[in-house]
Design an enzyme around this catalytic site. Sequence first.
Site, PDB file in Angstrom:
ATOM      1  N   GLY A  52       0.855  -1.191   0.000  1.00 54.21           N
ATOM      2  CA  GLY A  52       0.000   0.000   0.000  1.00 54.21           C
ATOM      3  C   GLY A  52       0.882   1.228   0.000  1.00 54.21           C
ATOM      4  N   GLU A  53       0.423   2.302   0.585  1.00 54.79           N
ATOM      5  CA  GLU A  53       1.232   3.519   0.670  1.00 54.79           C
ATOM      6  C   GLU A  53       1.796   3.580   2.086  1.00 54.79           C
ATOM      7  OE1 GLU A  53       3.339   6.483   0.313  1.00 54.79           O
ATOM      8  OE2 GLU A  53       1.710   7.042   1.654  1.00 54.79           O
ATOM      9  N   SER A  54       3.117   3.397   2.199  1.00 54.12           N
ATOM     10  CA  SER A  54       3.730   3.194   3.516  1.00 54.12           C
ATOM     11  C   SER A  54       3.566   4.376   4.466  1.00 54.12           C
ATOM     12  CB  SER A  54       5.214   2.847   3.366  1.00 54.12           C
ATOM     13  OG  SER A  54       5.916   3.900   2.736  1.00 54.12           O
ATOM     14  N   CYS A  84       6.164  -5.322   0.729  1.00 53.62           N
ATOM     15  CA  CYS A  84       6.299  -4.012   0.074  1.00 53.62           C
ATOM     16  C   CYS A  84       6.249  -2.879   1.105  1.00 53.62           C
ATOM     17  CB  CYS A  84       5.276  -3.851  -1.042  1.00 53.62           C
ATOM     18  SG  CYS A  84       5.687  -2.491  -2.173  1.00 53.62           S
ATOM     19  N   ARG A 115      13.178   3.529   0.205  1.00 57.97           N
ATOM     20  CA  ARG A 115      11.746   3.451  -0.095  1.00 57.97           C
ATOM     21  C   ARG A 115      11.428   3.160  -1.563  1.00 57.97           C
ATOM     22  NH1 ARG A 115       7.528   8.263   1.082  1.00 57.97           N
ATOM     23  NH2 ARG A 115       5.724   7.250   0.196  1.00 57.97           N
ATOM     24  N   ILE A 143       6.318  -3.772  -7.333  1.00 57.13           N
ATOM     25  CA  ILE A 143       5.601  -2.561  -7.740  1.00 57.13           C
ATOM     26  C   ILE A 143       6.147  -1.391  -6.927  1.00 57.13           C
ATOM     27  CG2 ILE A 143       3.349  -1.417  -7.948  1.00 57.13           C
ATOM     28  CD1 ILE A 143       2.085  -4.267  -7.962  1.00 57.13           C
ATOM     29  N   ARG A 144       6.876  -0.491  -7.609  1.00 58.60           N
ATOM     30  CA  ARG A 144       7.532   0.641  -6.918  1.00 58.60           C
ATOM     31  C   ARG A 144       8.130   0.167  -5.595  1.00 58.60           C
ATOM     32  NH1 ARG A 144       2.882   2.458  -8.748  1.00 58.60           N
ATOM     33  NH2 ARG A 144       1.875   2.603  -6.710  1.00 58.60           N
ATOM     34  N   HIS A 179       5.294  -8.521  -3.850  1.00 61.52           N
ATOM     35  CA  HIS A 179       3.890  -8.772  -3.486  1.00 61.52           C
ATOM     36  C   HIS A 179       3.542 -10.251  -3.660  1.00 61.52           C
ATOM     37  CE1 HIS A 179       2.334  -4.579  -3.125  1.00 61.52           C
ATOM     38  NE2 HIS A 179       3.379  -4.318  -3.880  1.00 61.52           N
ATOM     39  N   GLU A 181       1.114 -11.790  -2.572  1.00 61.41           N
ATOM     40  CA  GLU A 181      -0.347 -11.944  -2.683  1.00 61.41           C
ATOM     41  C   GLU A 181      -0.839 -11.752  -4.113  1.00 61.41           C
ATOM     42  OE1 GLU A 181       0.181  -7.517  -2.146  1.00 61.41           O
ATOM     43  OE2 GLU A 181       1.230  -9.345  -1.572  1.00 61.41           O
TER      44      GLU A 181
END
Length: 198
Positions: A52-54, A84, A115, A143-144, A179, A181
């Site tokens: 998600g967005e950390s 992630c 990051r 992903i990023r 990820h 998942e």
Amino acid sequence: MRIGVIAIQGDVSEHVESLERALAERGATAEIVNIKHKGIVPTCDGLVFPGGESTTLGRLILREGIDAEIKDAKEQGIPIMGTCAGLILTAKAGDSQVEKTHQHLLGLMDIKVNRNAFGRQFQSFEVGLEISFLDSPYNAVFIRAPAITEAGEGVKVLASIDGKIVAAEQDNVLAFAFHPELTDDMRVHQYFLDKLFN
């Protein structure tokens, strides 16, 4: 057996589905609960921090008062897996990007993270990753993605790409930059479940 998934923000449903599949594969059962507020973490036998967005994830965990409960769970030896953004949360320290955003870190592992380790040009990619606890490559989706830039003495490196650490373990905490998942390969989730059932 109860597994809690931090459900404030991120790939929550995907992790729940993967855990259900991994449990079914091993013929085991466990209750999977979403953690959105204080009071649930102490009832769990295992914890998952999704991607998600950390920065948002860290801020909300702090605001909801879940951070202290997570640290207590870690001290009690409860298995914890971060993926992630979840990997970033487990870290003790971060790069200038982490510091600039005042990212809240839980300090569960003796690691320092970058990051956005793979730069903007690699927004996302997949790679056959050699992971130390697997006997064949794992199709890892990045992903990023972050990476671990420094690992303390007690940290076991599980996988690296071009000298960047992308999977690690310390005591009861697992951290993956990718990820798990988002694939049909349940072996990473099975490794986490091994910690719960063994």
